[in-house]
Every structure is written in structure tokens, then in C-alpha cells.
Design a protein around this motif. Structure first.
Motif, PDB file in Angstrom:
ATOM      1  N   LEU A 151       4.767  -6.655  -7.000  1.00 39.48           N
ATOM      2  CA  LEU A 151       3.668  -7.539  -6.619  1.00 39.48           C
ATOM      3  C   LEU A 151       3.264  -7.244  -5.173  1.00 39.48           C
ATOM      4  N   ASP A 152       2.001  -6.864  -4.984  1.00 44.54           N
ATOM      5  CA  ASP A 152       1.441  -6.663  -3.645  1.00 44.54           C
ATOM      6  C   ASP A 152       0.453  -7.785  -3.353  1.00 44.54           C
ATOM      7  N   PRO A 188      -1.328  -2.462   4.747  1.00 45.82           N
ATOM      8  CA  PRO A 188      -2.021  -2.666   3.462  1.00 45.82           C
ATOM      9  C   PRO A 188      -2.158  -1.359   2.693  1.00 45.82           C
ATOM     10  N   ARG A 189      -2.233  -1.481   1.365  1.00 48.85           N
ATOM     11  CA  ARG A 189      -2.425  -0.321   0.498  1.00 48.85           C
ATOM     12  C   ARG A 189      -3.839  -0.239  -0.062  1.00 48.85           C
ATOM     13  N   VAL A 206      -5.476   2.373   5.644  1.00 46.90           N
ATOM     14  CA  VAL A 206      -5.216   2.783   4.269  1.00 46.90           C
ATOM     15  C   VAL A 206      -5.380   4.284   4.125  1.00 46.90           C
ATOM     16  N   ARG A 207      -6.453   4.835   4.701  1.00 44.19           N
ATOM     17  CA  ARG A 207      -6.681   6.270   4.592  1.00 44.19           C
ATOM     18  C   ARG A 207      -5.629   7.068   5.357  1.00 44.19           C
ATOM     19  N   VAL A 216      -3.016   6.858  -6.637  1.00 45.04           N
ATOM     20  CA  VAL A 216      -3.984   6.855  -5.544  1.00 45.04           C
ATOM     21  C   VAL A 216      -4.810   5.582  -5.632  1.00 45.04           C
ATOM     22  N   ASP A 217      -5.108   4.993  -4.497  1.00 47.39           N
ATOM     23  CA  ASP A 217      -5.939   3.793  -4.457  1.00 47.39           C
ATOM     24  C   ASP A 217      -7.388   4.151  -4.151  1.00 47.39           C
ATOM     25  N   PHE A 218      -8.314   3.484  -4.848  1.00 48.65           N
ATOM     26  CA  PHE A 218      -9.733   3.601  -4.527  1.00 48.65           C
ATOM     27  C   PHE A 218      -9.999   3.098  -3.106  1.00 48.65           C
ATOM     28  N   SER A 219     -11.026   3.632  -2.499  1.00 47.49           N
ATOM     29  CA  SER A 219     -11.582   2.974  -1.316  1.00 47.49           C
ATOM     30  C   SER A 219     -12.336   1.728  -1.774  1.00 47.49           C
TER      31      SER A 219
END
Length: 766
Positions: free
Chosen positions: A41-42, A69-70, A99-100, A401-404
């Protein structure tokens, strides 16, 4: 703790719950397995500056400490009360910057090894080694010499009274049935070693044993293992050239067919028998009895109703060999088709295989079905695991990978459109209308997958369309895309003859779409399909092709060429070309990882679509990384030179390769790192691609990285992949209820539209 945060109205909380990898331990019941799966859980918290210190104290009292943060929900200033910093709040970086920055250090997770059904059928370790043929210059490895022993024994026929077990010993050892007459002769079998164990050289060595028995004077056999060119020169100057030429292996006698017959072998991939001159009676190949037929990539005849399967079975020979690393892909009947080809009595009749084995599986008698399958395969099938040879280790990794923030907004827009279309289908009573909605859902699903790769480089369809085309024009423009998605997800069945078309068959089959459109396969808007043979027959007798609906649904010609699989529909072909457009998050992650590698590490990047490789190529150029392309647009005559350049030029670090080109026929052991840009519906296709790198000749440890976007449709594709990979677990575990066919897939996941998944708004058939 969370409740206290929720009570503060000035705070905004964004939560993401990610299910951890499912445990392989079988849960006592389905409810428990759904309710008690571990997860991560984030929670990301946004709030005003004046609560900065209070928030830090609140968490510290709970013995919790905030991390970076992710994901990006708002591009606000980021300052962490639990992180030492010399900056004041005004000088803090933005959330997007953090994040980037963190994405440059990728989190790669190991993929756990899974037991496969075929590994349970492994055998052959006790075999003696046969001395390699004199004319073979390449040194055979131990497992290849053992394979020669197995094959030479099998070509002696039934082993009545011999020490080794066989299917027949006064009675059928598989089913226990007996008969008074001796069973028909059988010479041959199935070689099912996994990819990378040198099956081609093994089969050539079998053919060469015939020369050892005869005169070997002035005879040589040179093998270029990389290009698979085999030059066979005899003193009679009658050469046979067996040449690999994608998408098939073709037999190219330099003199005449009688010269080829003199050598007594056909080596070919089953795409070859589908051409017009291979029809029974239409070629000399059907008018002679061959000493031996070796069918490479034989799993492509698993559809016994297909033209290539019928033609292959019509060929006449003494010995017959089926060579495939995947004799069973999705269902037990895959194996039945191979047994029909090699003509092993009584299982040359698929109905007998159904009665003796498949029926038991369907009725839930798993143990007996498995026992019989092992008994049969132990006699006529040779399978060794990759551990048989000393290959360097292969480490399989996944990278989430996380979206922007902007990419997530674009993705969510298309996702909502997809859910809306599904809701429409749920409230539609007409089968025809519902099928039309399914088509739109297929398009939307493909759009979701493309956005995961392309990010902001993807333009949605409604932004592109400037006019409203007619329904027939619209279907003509979208039929190919819908058909591509349909066959990527599973088999497409002809409504006339019930033959099937699949993605993997098309990758090795010949292109049939060079003729006029009236002789192309036809795809209806209700998702029904007519193969090219049936279209041609109906044209010949001047009958109209229909889908069964009244009135008949719109229909359009489609191509089964492998090259069209690399293309995307026009809506996605408009890409942002301005230099200010940020690279997709997934491509950024790829470039970051390649940059972190030593300069002497060569990499191969696989993707389904050429458009994805276009964007990857741009990202690599910006980073100063040289690459080379290999896709369907590269002319056939130039492909080997592309491979040679990649191997020889130390400055070229990356090969960009489409899955449809990379799944077969290449040896790329010069590379030791492989990337899959997106999960594919067919995990077998992925494994075939990765086997180009991890095979005999590889000297380095191999690492594979599979990218996927977190909290996206790609996670659903991975779930389906895992279901298809668990064949051993499914076969050997008890059933839940009745099974309607001999499919080895789990019952909860499927390949085409029919049941609702509320989380992502998909359709899957259970």
C-alpha cells in the motif's frame, strides 16, 4: 493513523494498492485465495505548508517515516519533514522532478522459476552416446549424441522384445488395449528439446548417418550455425542446399528434385507445404516416397484442419520426425496433431488420442491422464531441459514503471471510454450490436497498450478524425486492427471449415496476401472470420460469403502476413514530433538502464510495434547510444547483413527488433541483455524471442528485463501470461468443476470478449 489524516480536511490522500506476486502454494479454497493475498500500500499525501511540521510529528509518533513519492498526482513543491535538506520550502524540487530522478535508479525484480509441464516429460539422460557421423565437422555435444541414439533406435521400428520400453508390447502400454494383429510399422518420433539446444544440427547429423552407412569418400558437410546455411557436396556434384529464409526454411536443390530424393531428406518449416505447388498432386514432392521427413517448428501444424497440416501429412516417407520445443502449447490436442503427422499407431487417429487421454483430462481423472501421457511421450518423444547443457545463467527481471501525471491523464481518458463501451454492450440485446461494441473495445484495449509504450507520443483517435466516414469505410479501415488483436489473444476459427488461424502460425507461414483482395481472408464486424481457402472456394462456385446474421454484417479483407502485426492503426501513427515532447516514461527507464551498463554489453530491445521502436530509437539517439534496426520493413536480402553488423561493430550497442521478426531464425548470442518493451498476449512468442540470445554459443550471463506500466492494462496481460505458463500446475492439480475441453489454461482467464472485469473494464472469456 490513516483515519487521523482523513479527518484533516486540508490534506489530500492518494492510495495505490499493488498485489504482490501470487504465492504458488495452493490455497484451501478460492475465497481465501482472493481475500488474503499480500499487497503493498502506497499513500501519497498533499497538504498546505503550515502543516509541514505537524505532519512530520504525527508520523513520527506512529514510528513511520515518509519516503520519496513514486507517482505524480499534483506537480507541487516537494519537501519531506523526515528528509535532511538545506533548502527552504520555496527552493524544494517539484514532485515530478523527484519521481523522474528516482526512476533513473530502476527497481528490477526477479521473476521466480516455474515448473513447466514439458519439463515433467523430460527424458533421455540415460541414453548412450552414438559416435557422430564422419562428415559432420562441427563437434556434437553429449546431449546431441544421445539424441542420435534415440532417433536411430526409433527408426528401427517397434521395439518388440527389446530392453527399452515402447508403446506396444503385446498390448498397448498406454491404454491397456490389446489386439491380435501386429500394429502397423512406425519409424520416427518427436524431438522436443527447448529452444537453444541445437536441434537443427542434431537433425542434420541424423541425416548424415545415412552417408556413414554408404560411401563417405569425397563428402563433406559444412555448417554455418549462425546463418543455418548447410552446404552438402557429394562426389556426384549433386548438392542439396537447405537454406533458412524467413519466414520459412525452403528446400533449394541446385539441380533437380531427383537429386534431392537421392539424399532422402526434406528439412523444412511447415510454412513450406502451404504454397500452391505443394498441394497433393501438384508437385513431385508428393509423387515420391522419401527416406525421411523432418518437420522443423512442427507445432505450427497443431491445427489438424489447416492447409499446412493436411499437406504435411500427405507427404509419403519411411521415417517422420516432428521437431518443436513446444509440442504442447495450450491444449492436449496440440500433441495429437503431431502424433497424426508422425503416424504412430493408434494415435495417428486424433479420435483415439481423445478417447485414451484427453477424455480422462476432461472428466477430471488427472492422475491417469498424466500417467498415460508420460508413458506415451517416454516412448516416442525426446525432451531434455536447458540444464542439460552448460549455458551461462539467465536472470529474468521485471521492471514496473510509473506514468507521469500527464501520461496518466491521457491513459485514464481512454480507459473511461473503454468502460463506457463495455457498459453499452452489457445493455445491448442484439448479438450483432454487441459484437460491434466488442470491436470498439478491442480497439480501445490496443490503444491502452500503445499509450503504455508511447506516452504523450500517442494521439487518441477522436483528436485525429475530421470527418464521419460511412460504416463500411470505417470497418474497412479498422478491420485489420481488430483482427490483429483477436489473433494475438488466441485462435481465430474459420466459420466455414473450422480451421484456425493464430499469431504463431502466421510468423512462420508464407504470406498469402499478395493476391487480389477477393482472395484474401475476410473478417466480419461480428468478429467472424473466413479463411482464404473458403473465400476462394465460394468465389469459384459464385456463392456469397455470409456471417450467419440477417442481414449479413459488414465484411472487409484482412492480411495474415506477419508484417502487419508490427503496424499500428492510423490513430496512433500521428506522433508528436516537437523536441519539447518528453520521452515516454517506459522509454526513459529503458535508456537509463542501458546507460548504466558497461559499454561492451550489447542489448536487444523487443517490441510488438515498429512505432514503439521509432520512439526508442529517438531516445537512444538523444543519449548518444548507437543502435541498429531489424523489423519487417528491412528487405529480406539485407537482414543477414544487419545481424552481421550488430555482431561485428563494437560501437553498435543495441539492436531494435520486432517480436514478429525476432521470434525465430536468429542467433544473437553476441548480446547478453534483452528488453521486452511490453507484455505480449502470447508468452511463448516472448520465450522464442529471448531464446535468440540464451542458446548454445552464449558465453555471458544473460539478463532479461520485462517492462510494464504499474496500475495499467498491462498488468492484466501479465495475469493472462501467468495463467498460460502454469500448465504443469493446472494439469496436475484437481479441477474446479467440469472442464468442457482439453485446454490447459486456468478457467478464470481467457482470450476474447465475454465476462466483465470491473477494475479495468475489460472483457475476458471464462
Amino acid at each position: 493513523m490513516v483515519q487521523g489524516l482523513l479527518e484533516e480536511s486540508s490534506l489530500q490522500l492518494f492510495a495505490t494498492c499493488t498485489l504482490d506476486a501470487e504465492s504458488t502454494v495452493r490455497k484451501p479454497n478460492r475465497v481465501a485465495s482472493q481475500l488474503f493475498r499480500p499487497c503493498t500500500l502506497d499513500i501519497t499525501i498533499y497538504g498546505p505548508e503550515d502543516l509541514f511540521e505537524d505532519i512530520g510529528t504525527w508520523f513520527q509518533e506512529q514510528d513511520l517515516y515518509l519516503q520519496d513519492p513514486r507517482q505524480i498526482h499534483f506537480d507541487a513543491k516537494y519537501c519531506n519533514p523526515h528528509k535532511l535538506s538545506v533548502d527552504d520550502i520555496d527552493s524544494c524540487p517539484t514532485v515530478s522532478d523527484v519521481v523522474r530522478q528516482s526512476s533513473r535508479s530502476l527497481l528490477l525484480r526477479d521473476v521466480p522459476d516455474r515448473l513447466e509441464l514439458l519439463d515433467l516429460l523430460s527424458n533421455g539422460s540415460e541414453l548412450e552416446e552414438t559416435q557422430q557421423p564422419v562428415v559432420i565437422r562441427a563437434a556434437l555435444k553429449k546431449h546431441q549424441k544421445q539424441a542420435l541414439t534415440f532417433m536411430l533406435r526409433r527408426e528401427q521400428g517397434w521395439a518388440f522384445g527389446e530392453k527399452q520400453a515402447d508403446v506396444w508390447d503385446f498390448l498397448n502400454r498406454v491404454s491397456g488395449a490389446h489386439q491380435n494383429e501386429e500394429p502397423p510399422p512406425f519409424y520416427g518420433g518427436i524431438i522436443a528439446d527447448p529452444m537453444g539446444l541445437g536441434k537443427t544440427l542434431t537433425m542434420i547429423s541424423l541425416v548424415a548417418t545415412d552417408l556413414d552407412r554408404n560411401s563417405t569418400e569425397n563428402t563433406t558437410l559444412d555448417i554455418d550455425e549462425d546463418s543455418k546455411h548447410v552446404f552438402w557436396q557429394r562426389s556426384s556434384s549433386s548438392p542439396l542446399l537447405v537454406r533458412q529464409k524467413k519466414p520459412s526454411i525452403e528446400v533449394d536443390p541446385c539441380t533437380s528434385y531427383p537429386a534431392a530424393w537421392d539424399f532422402g531428406a526434406i528439412m523444412g518449416r511447415p510454412g513450406l507445404p502451404t504454397s500452391e505447388n505443394w498441394k497433393p498432386g501438384g508437385s513431385i514432392l508428393f509423387s515420391v516416397r522419401w527416406r525421411r521427413i523432418i518437420l522443423d517448428e512442427a507445432h505450427f501444424i497443431r491445427n489438424g484442419n489447416s492447409r499446412m497440416a493436411r499437406a504435411a501429412c500427405e507427404l509419403d516417407s519411411i521415417s517422420r520426425w516432428a521437431v518443436t520445443g513446444t509440442p504442447i502449447q495450450n491444449r492436449l490436442s496440440d500433441l495429437a496433431a503431431l502424433l497424426r503427422f508422425i503416424q504412430v499407431y493408434p494415435y495417428d487417429d486424433p479420435k483415439q488420442f481423445e478417447a485414451d487421454i484427453s477424455r480422462l483430462w476432461k472428466s477430471g481423472e488427472d492422475e491417469e491422464a498424466t500417467k498415460r501421457l508420460k508413458c506415451l511421450s517416454g516412448c516416442i518423444l525426446l525432451r531434455r531441459t536447458k540444464a542439460t547443457i552448460s549455458l551461462p545463467a539467465r536472470r529474468d527481471m521485471t521492471c514496473a514503471v510509473d506514468f507521469s501525471h500527464e501520461e496518466r491523464a491521457a491513459y485514464d481518458e481512454v480507459r473511461e471510454q473503454t468502460i463506457t463501451k463495455i457498459v453499452e454492450a452489457l445493455h445491448t440485446n442484439s448479438e450483432e450490436s454487441r459484437a460491434c461494441v466488442y470491436v470498439n473495445v478491442l480497439e480501445q484495449i490496443e490503444s491502452l497498450r500503445l499509450i503504455c509504450d508511447l506516452g504523450l507520443y500517442y494521439y487518441t483517435r477522436h483528436n485525429r478524425t475530421a470527418h464521419s466516414p460511412s460504416a463500411s469505410d470505417e470497418w474497412a479501415a479498422t478491420a485489420q486492427q481488430a483482427f490483429n488483436v483477436q489473433r494475438e489473444m488466441g485462435l481465430v476459427v474459420c466459420l466455414q471449415c473450422s480451421s484456425t488461424t493464430s499469431l504463431t502460425e502466421s510468423l512462420l507461414g508464407e504470406n498469402h496476401d499478395t493476391s487480389p483482395s477477393r482472395h484474401q481472408p475476410q473478417f466480419f464486424r461480428c468478429l467472424r472470420f473466413a479463411c482464404v481457402d473458403c473465400v476462394r472456394k465460394l468465389q469459384r462456385v459464385k456463392q456469397t460469403l455470409g456471417c450467419g446474421h440477417r442481414p449479413s454484417c459488414l465484411v472487409a479483407p484482412v492480411s495474415i502476413s506477419h508484417s502487419v502485426l508490427e503496424e499500428v492503426h492510423a490513430a496512433a501513427s500521428d506522433t508528436a514530433s516537437t523536441p519539447h515532447t518528453a520521452l515516454p516514461s517506459k522509454v526513459q527507464a529503458l535508456v537509463t538502464d542501458i546507460n548504466a551498463m558497461s559499454a561492451d554489453v550489447k542489448c536487444v530491445v523487443f517490441s510488438t510495434w515498429r512505432l514503439t521502436l521509432d520512439v526508442v530509437e529517438k531516445g537512444l539517439e538523444n543519449a548518444g547510444i548507437r543502435s541498429i534496426r531489424f523489423d519487417g520493413s528491412v528487405p529480406q536480402k539485407e537482414r543477414q547483413s544487419v545481424v552481421d553488423r550488430f555482431k561485428a561493430d563494437p560501437g553498435i550497442r543495441v539492436m531494435l527488433l520486432t517480436l514478429s521478426c525476432g521470434a525465430v531464425g536468429l542467433t544473437l548470442t553476441v548480446a547478453s541483455r534483452a528488453y521486452l518493451m511490453e507484455p505480449h498476449w502470447n508468452p511463448t512468442l516472448e520465450e522464442q524471442a529471448l531464446a535468440r540470445i540464451h542458446r548454445i554459443g552464449q558465453s555471458r550471463e544473460v539478463t532479461t528485463v520485462r517492462f510494464y506500466i504499474r496500475d495499467s492494462f498491462e498488468e492484466r496481460v501479465i495475469e493472462l501470461q501467468n495463467a498460460k505458463k502454469h500448465l504443469a500446475r493446472v494439469l496436475l492439480s484437481p479441477h474446479d468443476g467440469n472442464q468442457s475441453d482439453d485446454s490447459l489454461e486456468t478457467k478464470s482467464v481467457a482470450l476474447s470478449p465475454a465476462a466483465y472485469d470491473s477494475h479495468f473494464g475489460l472483457w475476458v472469456r471464462s
